[in-house]
Design a protein around this motif. Structure first.
Motif, PDB file in Angstrom:
ATOM      1  N   PHE A  95       0.830  -1.209   0.000  1.00  0.00           N
ATOM      2  CA  PHE A  95       0.000   0.000   0.000  1.00  0.00           C
ATOM      3  C   PHE A  95       0.865   1.260   0.000  1.00  0.00           C
ATOM      4  N   LEU A  96       1.893   1.263   0.831  1.00  0.00           N
ATOM      5  CA  LEU A  96       2.750   2.441   0.921  1.00  0.00           C
ATOM      6  C   LEU A  96       3.523   2.672  -0.373  1.00  0.00           C
ATOM      7  N   ALA A  97       3.859   1.596  -1.081  1.00  0.00           N
ATOM      8  CA  ALA A  97       4.559   1.738  -2.357  1.00  0.00           C
ATOM      9  C   ALA A  97       3.648   2.321  -3.440  1.00  0.00           C
ATOM     10  N   GLN A  98       2.335   2.055  -3.310  1.00  0.00           N
ATOM     11  CA  GLN A  98       1.375   2.528  -4.299  1.00  0.00           C
ATOM     12  C   GLN A  98       0.840   3.925  -3.988  1.00  0.00           C
ATOM     13  N   ASN A  99       1.022   4.359  -2.753  1.00  0.00           N
ATOM     14  CA  ASN A  99       0.423   5.619  -2.309  1.00  0.00           C
ATOM     15  C   ASN A  99       1.442   6.436  -1.519  1.00  0.00           C
ATOM     16  N   GLU A 100       1.668   7.666  -1.936  1.00  0.00           N
ATOM     17  CA  GLU A 100       2.590   8.542  -1.216  1.00  0.00           C
ATOM     18  C   GLU A 100       1.833   9.210  -0.073  1.00  0.00           C
ATOM     19  N   VAL A 101       1.889   8.584   1.085  1.00  0.00           N
ATOM     20  CA  VAL A 101       1.155   9.066   2.255  1.00  0.00           C
ATOM     21  C   VAL A 101       2.099   9.112   3.454  1.00  0.00           C
ATOM     22  N   ASN A 102       1.733   9.916   4.441  1.00  0.00           N
ATOM     23  CA  ASN A 102       2.489   9.940   5.695  1.00  0.00           C
ATOM     24  C   ASN A 102       1.652   9.440   6.868  1.00  0.00           C
ATOM     25  N   GLU A 103       0.482   8.864   6.520  1.00  0.00           N
ATOM     26  CA  GLU A 103      -0.411   8.303   7.534  1.00  0.00           C
ATOM     27  C   GLU A 103      -1.144   7.123   6.924  1.00  0.00           C
ATOM     28  N   VAL A 104      -1.333   6.058   7.704  1.00  0.00           N
ATOM     29  CA  VAL A 104      -2.002   4.865   7.195  1.00  0.00           C
ATOM     30  C   VAL A 104      -2.857   4.253   8.300  1.00  0.00           C
ATOM     31  N   SER A 105      -3.983   3.666   7.913  1.00  0.00           N
ATOM     32  CA  SER A 105      -4.877   3.022   8.878  1.00  0.00           C
ATOM     33  C   SER A 105      -5.030   1.550   8.521  1.00  0.00           C
ATOM     34  N   VAL A 106      -4.977   0.705   9.537  1.00  0.00           N
ATOM     35  CA  VAL A 106      -5.053  -0.749   9.355  1.00  0.00           C
ATOM     36  C   VAL A 106      -6.130  -1.313  10.271  1.00  0.00           C
ATOM     37  N   LEU A 107      -6.964  -2.194   9.711  1.00  0.00           N
ATOM     38  CA  LEU A 107      -7.929  -2.973  10.490  1.00  0.00           C
ATOM     39  C   LEU A 107      -7.523  -4.429  10.404  1.00  0.00           C
ATOM     40  N   GLU A 108      -7.331  -5.065  11.548  1.00  0.00           N
ATOM     41  CA  GLU A 108      -6.983  -6.481  11.563  1.00  0.00           C
ATOM     42  C   GLU A 108      -8.130  -7.296  12.135  1.00  0.00           C
ATOM     43  N   VAL A 109      -8.542  -8.308  11.402  1.00  0.00           N
ATOM     44  CA  VAL A 109      -9.543  -9.257  11.884  1.00  0.00           C
ATOM     45  C   VAL A 109      -8.782 -10.456  12.451  1.00  0.00           C
ATOM     46  N   GLY A 110      -8.780 -10.580  13.780  1.00  0.00           N
ATOM     47  CA  GLY A 110      -8.037 -11.632  14.453  1.00  0.00           C
ATOM     48  C   GLY A 110      -6.737 -11.113  15.028  1.00  0.00           C
ATOM     49  N   PHE A 111      -6.809 -10.242  16.028  1.00  0.00           N
ATOM     50  CA  PHE A 111      -5.617  -9.601  16.592  1.00  0.00           C
ATOM     51  C   PHE A 111      -4.660 -10.617  17.219  1.00  0.00           C
ATOM     52  N   GLY A 112      -5.212 -11.621  17.881  1.00  0.00           N
ATOM     53  CA  GLY A 112      -4.409 -12.729  18.391  1.00  0.00           C
ATOM     54  C   GLY A 112      -3.273 -12.315  19.300  1.00  0.00           C
ATOM     55  N   THR A 113      -2.064 -12.698  18.935  1.00  0.00           N
ATOM     56  CA  THR A 113      -0.882 -12.427  19.754  1.00  0.00           C
ATOM     57  C   THR A 113      -0.357 -11.011  19.587  1.00  0.00           C
ATOM     58  N   GLY A 114      -0.868 -10.279  18.600  1.00  0.00           N
ATOM     59  CA  GLY A 114      -0.402  -8.923  18.360  1.00  0.00           C
ATOM     60  C   GLY A 114       0.815  -8.818  17.457  1.00  0.00           C
ATOM     61  N   LEU A 115       1.282  -9.936  16.907  1.00  0.00           N
ATOM     62  CA  LEU A 115       2.502  -9.914  16.108  1.00  0.00           C
ATOM     63  C   LEU A 115       2.363  -9.037  14.867  1.00  0.00           C
ATOM     64  N   ASN A 116       1.238  -9.134  14.164  1.00  0.00           N
ATOM     65  CA  ASN A 116       1.055  -8.323  12.959  1.00  0.00           C
ATOM     66  C   ASN A 116       1.091  -6.829  13.297  1.00  0.00           C
ATOM     67  N   PHE A 117       0.465  -6.470  14.408  1.00  0.00           N
ATOM     68  CA  PHE A 117       0.498  -5.067  14.831  1.00  0.00           C
ATOM     69  C   PHE A 117       1.911  -4.621  15.172  1.00  0.00           C
ATOM     70  N   LEU A 118       2.611  -5.409  15.959  1.00  0.00           N
ATOM     71  CA  LEU A 118       3.947  -5.016  16.410  1.00  0.00           C
ATOM     72  C   LEU A 118       4.903  -4.803  15.237  1.00  0.00           C
ATOM     73  N   LEU A 119       4.876  -5.721  14.276  1.00  0.00           N
ATOM     74  CA  LEU A 119       5.752  -5.583  13.117  1.00  0.00           C
ATOM     75  C   LEU A 119       5.360  -4.371  12.269  1.00  0.00           C
ATOM     76  N   SER A 120       4.062  -4.158  12.110  1.00  0.00           N
ATOM     77  CA  SER A 120       3.583  -3.010  11.325  1.00  0.00           C
ATOM     78  C   SER A 120       3.943  -1.699  12.006  1.00  0.00           C
ATOM     79  N   ALA A 121       3.758  -1.634  13.301  1.00  0.00           N
ATOM     80  CA  ALA A 121       4.072  -0.417  14.047  1.00  0.00           C
ATOM     81  C   ALA A 121       5.558  -0.122  14.007  1.00  0.00           C
ATOM     82  N   ASP A 122       6.371  -1.158  14.071  1.00  0.00           N
ATOM     83  CA  ASP A 122       7.820  -0.960  14.026  1.00  0.00           C
ATOM     84  C   ASP A 122       8.241  -0.394  12.675  1.00  0.00           C
TER      85      ASP A 122
END
Length: 232
Positions: free
Chosen positions: A48-75
Motif C-alpha cells: 500500500f505504501l509503495a502505491q500511495n505517497e502518504v504519511n499516515e495509514v490506517s489498518v484494520l486487523e480481523v483476528g488480533f491474536g498475539t499482536g505480532l502483525n500489529f507489532l511488526l507493522s508499528a515498528d
C-alpha cells in the motif's frame, strides 16, 4: 471460550500458540515471524505504501491474536516516520501474561514493546485508541466481527482469522461483506488464504483479486484491491 493454549516454536525460531479448543495454531508452523512479515507487512502494508505517497495509514486487523502483525507493522511505520492508526478485532483476547511470553520483543524496538505490554490490559477495557509510540495509535475491539462498528474507513485490512475448516463463520458472505465495508476505496485486503469461495465473494463485492506467492509452506495467498467507485 475455554482456551487450551500452549506455546509452539515454529520453523524460523519464532513462537506461536496452539489452541487445542479450535485445533489450530495462531500462526504457521513454517514460521510465525516470516508468515506475518510476508502476508501482512510486505504484501499489505508495504504494498500500500509503495502505491500511495502518504504519511499516515490506517489498518484494520480481523483476528488480533498475539499482536505480532500489529507489532511488526508499528515498528515499520515508526522507522519510516509514518503515522499508524491500527484497530485489531479480537473476540477472545489473550491474557497479558501470555502475550508477555511470546518473545516478540526481539523483533521490534524496546520502546514499542514496553508501551504495548504496559498498555495491554487498558486496551482491552476501553473503546478508544491508545498511543504506542509518538506516531502510533492502537485500539483492540474486544468483540465478535459482526458486532464491530466504526465510522473510520481503513486503508488496509489484515484478515487473519483461523482457517475456514475451524472457523467457517468468519469466512462466509455475511462476515466478508461486513469486513469489506470498512475498506476505503483504493484500499488493500490481504489474507493468507485463497479459497475459491473467498475469491468469488470479494469479486462480487467489486474487488480486484491478485494471487501472489504465499508464505513458506503455502504456494499462494490473496491480495484484493477495492475499486475506487465501489460502495457497499
Amino acid at each position: 471460550m475455554n482456551h487450551e493454549l500452549t506455546f509452539v516454536q515454529t520453523a524460523d525460531g519464532s513462537n506461536t500458540l496452539y489452541n487445542a479448543a479450535i485445533g489450530e495454531n495462531y500462526h504457521s508452523r513454517n514460521g510465525a515471524l516470516q508468515e506475518s512479515r510476508h502476508v501482512f507487512v510486505n504484501s499489505g502494508l508495504d504494498y500500500f505504501l509503495a502505491q500511495n505517497e502518504v504519511n499516515e495509514v490506517s489498518v484494520l486487523e480481523v483476528g488480533f491474536g498475539t499482536g505480532l502483525n500489529f507489532l511488526l507493522s508499528a515498528d515499520v511505520c515508526t522507522t519510516r516516520k509514518i503515522k499508524l492508526n491500527y484497530t485489531g478485532i479480537e473476540a477472545y483476547p489473550l491474557s497479558k501474561a501470555l502475550i508477555s511470553k511470546t518473545a516478540y520483543d526481539q523483533y521490534i524496538s524496546p520502546q514499542l514493546w514496553l508501551q504495548f505490554i504496559n498498555n495491554y490490559d487498558d486496551l482491552l477495557q476501553t473503546t478508544n485508541s491508545l498511543p504506542q509510540t509518538d506516531s502510533c495509535q492502537l485500539q483492540i475491539a474486544n468483540c465478535k466481527l459482526l458486532n464491530f462498528q466504526s465510522q473510520q474507513p481503513y486503508d488496509i485490512i489484515y484478515f487473519d482469522a483461523f482457517a475456514v475448516a475451524h472457523q467457517p463463520e468468519m469466512w462466509n458472505e455475511e462476515a466478508i461483506t461486513h469486513t469489506i465495508k470498512f475498506l476505503k476505496p483504493g484500499g488493500v485486503f490481504v489474507t493468507y488464504a485463497i479459497t475459491g469461495n473467498l475469491k468469488r465473494l470479494l469479486k462480487a463485492l467489486g474487488l480486484t483479486i491478485q494471487k501472489i506467492p504465499g508464505a513458506a509452506g503455502k504456494r499462494e495467498m490473496l491480495r484484493a484491491i477495492k475499486f475506487e467507485n465501489v460502495s457497499i
